[in-house]
Design a protein around this motif. Structure first.
Motif, PDB file in Angstrom:
ATOM      1  N   GLY A   1       1.774   6.151  -7.121  1.00  0.00           N
ATOM      2  CA  GLY A   1       0.583   6.818  -7.651  1.00  0.00           C
ATOM      3  C   GLY A   1       0.660   8.331  -7.514  1.00  0.00           C
ATOM      4  O   GLY A   1       0.354   9.073  -8.457  1.00  0.00           O
ATOM      5  N   PHE A   2       1.108   8.806  -6.344  1.00  0.00           N
ATOM      6  CA  PHE A   2       1.219  10.246  -6.104  1.00  0.00           C
ATOM      7  C   PHE A   2       2.175  10.886  -7.107  1.00  0.00           C
ATOM      8  O   PHE A   2       1.852  11.883  -7.752  1.00  0.00           O
ATOM      9  CB  PHE A   2       1.702  10.509  -4.665  1.00  0.00           C
ATOM     10  N   HIS A   3       3.362  10.286  -7.264  1.00  0.00           N
ATOM     11  CA  HIS A   3       4.362  10.874  -8.158  1.00  0.00           C
ATOM     12  C   HIS A   3       3.963  10.771  -9.633  1.00  0.00           C
ATOM     13  O   HIS A   3       4.252  11.688 -10.407  1.00  0.00           O
ATOM     14  CB  HIS A   3       5.743  10.259  -7.909  1.00  0.00           C
ATOM     15  N   LEU A   4       3.312   9.694 -10.006  1.00  0.00           N
ATOM     16  CA  LEU A   4       2.860   9.574 -11.400  1.00  0.00           C
ATOM     17  C   LEU A   4       1.840  10.665 -11.714  1.00  0.00           C
ATOM     18  O   LEU A   4       1.858  11.244 -12.801  1.00  0.00           O
ATOM     19  CB  LEU A   4       2.265   8.191 -11.673  1.00  0.00           C
TER      20      LEU A   4
ATOM     21  N   ALA B   1       0.830  -1.208   0.000  1.00  0.00           N
ATOM     22  CA  ALA B   1       0.000   0.000   0.000  1.00  0.00           C
ATOM     23  C   ALA B   1       0.864   1.257   0.000  1.00  0.00           C
ATOM     24  O   ALA B   1       0.574   2.220  -0.727  1.00  0.00           O
ATOM     25  CB  ALA B   1      -0.935  -0.005   1.208  1.00  0.00           C
ATOM     26  N   ALA B   2       1.941   1.257   0.798  1.00  0.00           N
ATOM     27  CA  ALA B   2       2.831   2.426   0.849  1.00  0.00           C
ATOM     28  C   ALA B   2       3.502   2.660  -0.501  1.00  0.00           C
ATOM     29  O   ALA B   2       3.618   3.803  -0.959  1.00  0.00           O
ATOM     30  CB  ALA B   2       3.876   2.235   1.941  1.00  0.00           C
ATOM     31  N   ILE B   3       3.915   1.592  -1.151  1.00  0.00           N
ATOM     32  CA  ILE B   3       4.543   1.706  -2.474  1.00  0.00           C
ATOM     33  C   ILE B   3       3.518   2.223  -3.479  1.00  0.00           C
ATOM     34  O   ILE B   3       3.807   3.109  -4.280  1.00  0.00           O
ATOM     35  CB  ILE B   3       5.141   0.346  -2.908  1.00  0.00           C
ATOM     36  N   SER B   4       2.300   1.699  -3.420  1.00  0.00           N
ATOM     37  CA  SER B   4       1.235   2.131  -4.328  1.00  0.00           C
ATOM     38  C   SER B   4       0.952   3.624  -4.164  1.00  0.00           C
ATOM     39  O   SER B   4       0.846   4.357  -5.153  1.00  0.00           O
ATOM     40  CB  SER B   4      -0.031   1.320  -4.065  1.00  0.00           C
TER      41      SER B   4
ATOM     42  N   ASN C   1      -4.823   1.768 -14.155  1.00  0.00           N
ATOM     43  CA  ASN C   1      -5.096   1.051 -12.920  1.00  0.00           C
ATOM     44  C   ASN C   1      -3.761   0.584 -12.369  1.00  0.00           C
ATOM     45  O   ASN C   1      -3.022  -0.118 -13.051  1.00  0.00           O
ATOM     46  CB  ASN C   1      -6.021  -0.133 -13.215  1.00  0.00           C
ATOM     47  N   LEU C   2      -3.423   0.975 -11.145  1.00  0.00           N
ATOM     48  CA  LEU C   2      -2.155   0.621 -10.514  1.00  0.00           C
ATOM     49  C   LEU C   2      -2.359  -0.549  -9.567  1.00  0.00           C
ATOM     50  O   LEU C   2      -3.217  -0.499  -8.685  1.00  0.00           O
ATOM     51  CB  LEU C   2      -1.593   1.827  -9.752  1.00  0.00           C
ATOM     52  N   GLU C   3      -1.576  -1.614  -9.767  1.00  0.00           N
ATOM     53  CA  GLU C   3      -1.664  -2.798  -8.918  1.00  0.00           C
ATOM     54  C   GLU C   3      -0.273  -3.106  -8.374  1.00  0.00           C
ATOM     55  O   GLU C   3       0.669  -3.278  -9.140  1.00  0.00           O
ATOM     56  CB  GLU C   3      -2.177  -3.981  -9.743  1.00  0.00           C
ATOM     57  N   VAL C   4      -0.149  -3.163  -7.051  1.00  0.00           N
ATOM     58  CA  VAL C   4       1.116  -3.520  -6.404  1.00  0.00           C
ATOM     59  C   VAL C   4       0.852  -4.776  -5.587  1.00  0.00           C
ATOM     60  O   VAL C   4      -0.034  -4.792  -4.734  1.00  0.00           O
ATOM     61  CB  VAL C   4       1.634  -2.394  -5.475  1.00  0.00           C
ATOM     62  N   SER C   5       1.604  -5.841  -5.862  1.00  0.00           N
ATOM     63  CA  SER C   5       1.408  -7.091  -5.126  1.00  0.00           C
ATOM     64  C   SER C   5       2.677  -7.919  -5.171  1.00  0.00           C
ATOM     65  O   SER C   5       3.645  -7.572  -5.846  1.00  0.00           O
ATOM     66  CB  SER C   5       0.239  -7.885  -5.730  1.00  0.00           C
TER      67      SER C   5
END
Length: 154
Positions: free
Chosen positions: A57-60, A50-53, A71-75
């Motif tokens: 996401g913020f910087h993008l 979640a922190a990476i997402s 759609n951003l998916e981090v897993s």
């Protein structure tokens, strides 16, 4: 700007203070799906994903790197995903691996270790008329096209 390259930079920036975490892959898929696969020497938790997402996401958004909806998916990679990085192999020492070889053959054995350019597995060899025996095999990574962890419910 290369989206995957920028996302890789952002992820590396976010995990710089967490040496146990590492980036497996970044892929911008058709349809605007951006997939970031992360792992850790002892796994990765949802809080880290979640922190990476949030960071990525913020910087993008701030930099307007992706101009269309996405759609951003981090897993973490699923257990069915092939191992691709040396750190993933280290993490799976002691587990059984299924290997697809460059010559089309398949091999299976327990990962007992690895070197810079090869993996070491203990595999069962059975010759006709003889008792099956455990043999340690050193397999150059260049001869392997895919490696997956074998899931056992025994």
């Amino acid at each position: 700007m290369d989206i995957e390259k920028r996302v890789t930079e952002l992820v590396e920036e976010k995990i710089a203070d967490k040496p146990e975490l590492f980036l497996v892959s970044v892929k911008m898929q058709p349809g605007g799906k951006l997939v970031i696969l992360m792992d850790g020497d002892k796994g990765i938790g949802i809080a880290d994903c979640a922190a990476i997402s949030r960071h990525v996401g913020f910087h993008l958004e701030e930099e307007n790197v992706i101009e269309t909806a996405y759609n951003l998916e981090v897993s973490s990679p699923g257990i069915d995903q092939p191992l691709t990085m040396p750190r993933q192999f280290v993490k799976n020492v002691g587990r059984t691996l299924a290997l697809k070889m460059a010559d089309g053959s398949k091999r299976e054995g327990k990962l007992s270790g690895l070197t810079e350019d090869a993996i070491i597995i203990e595999e069962t060899k059975k010759e006709k008329g003889k008792k099956a025996e455990q043999v340690e095999s050193v397999i150059p990574i260049g001869q392997i096209t895919e490696t997956k962890v074998v899931i056992s419910f025994k």
